[in-house]
Design an enzyme around this catalytic site. Structure first.
Site: not given
Ligand code: F6R
Length: 262
Positions: A67, A136, A138, A143
């Protein structure tokens, strides 16, 4: 789904690196799916160690990030392109020419999304996709209520995600973009293997919902239940809300030798 509970975050990183290394040793030109945020950092550090010690060569792989933010100032160090360059491309010895991140600054964002899907296809598809999970539920920036069949597209970040990620913007919530480009859940499910890593108690509820809850667009991580080769690597804290913790440990203790990695 294979669920592995490990003593701590360092062990999660080492186990993820061992699995990715096994894929690349079998296929030196493997296509890696990269993720950003805190979760994959241990895996990148462990992979970088293997590369430094000459035990792994990632220079022939290609890589696709999950992303990218939309609307960041040009050249922002918080962009996922900059993050991937600093945390993955350099330390892992990837060829920058073959490292791809969605173009969040494109004039035509929809065309950029289609182009990203095309590039993944033309590279032969992702062999192993490293994932983190949001508090959450995702994965990528899909989301809650994202279509389980979604492809790379523009999404609005959930308020909770923006709050969680404000730490990467010096705690300034207003600096966190509202929008992003993310691979869809359908795109992620096309990868040949999924490797989700989670550490810390803040992830426990999301992990339990994704792994043991019903398949639901409300918990995008639950889409992993549809995948034939998904592994979830957890430290004790991230595993703490799982109902079948003892069963996962029992399974690991009785794993046949031929199934072991690393
Ligand atoms: C990042 C992504 C997100 C993160 C998620 C967890 O490329 O796709 O899904 O993996 O938000 O973020 P962290 O690891 O910072 O807790």
């Amino acid at each position: 789904m294979e669920i592995v509970i490990l003593p701590d975050a360092a062990a999660v990183g080492a186990a993820a690196a061992a699995r990715i290394a096994a894929v690349v040793r079998a296929k030196p030109q493997a296509v890696l799916g990269l993720s950003t945020g805190s979760s994959p950092l241990g895996a990148y550090a462990a992979l970088a160690d293997l590369v430094r010690r000459g035990e792994l060569d990632l220079s022939r792989t290609s890589a696709f990030a999950l992303d990218e933010y939309v609307g960041l100032p040009l050249g922002s160090s918080q962009s996922y392109a900059a993050t991937i360059a600093a945390e993955a491309t350099g330390p892992l010895g990837l060829d920058p020419e073959r490292v791809h991140v969605p173009d969040g600054a494109a004039a035509d964002l929809e065309a950029a999304c289609e182009d990203y899907e095309r590039r993944i296809r033309e590279a032969g598809g992702v062999d192993v996709q490293l994932l983190g999970i949001g508090t959450n539920g995702h994965i990528g920036f899909n989301e809650p209520t994202s279509s389980l069949a979604s492809r790379t597209r523009i999404k609005t970040l959930a308020p909770r995600t923006r709050q969680d990620n404000a730490r990467f913007f010096g705690g300034d919530l207003d600096a966190v973009p509202l929008h992003c480009i993310t691979q869809g859940l359908g795109t992620i499910l096309d990868a040949r293997r999924l490797l989700l890593v989670a550490q810390g108690e803040a992830k426990a509820a999301a992990v339990a919902a994704a792994v043991e809850g019903p398949l639901s667009a409300m918990v995008p991580g639950s889409a992993m239940q549809l995948h034939r080769h998904a592994t979830v690597l957890l430290d004790e804290a991230a595993a703490s809300a799982l109902t079948l913790r003892d069963y996962y440990r029992f399974t690991a203790d009785h794993q046949p030798a031929w199934q072991r990695v690393g």
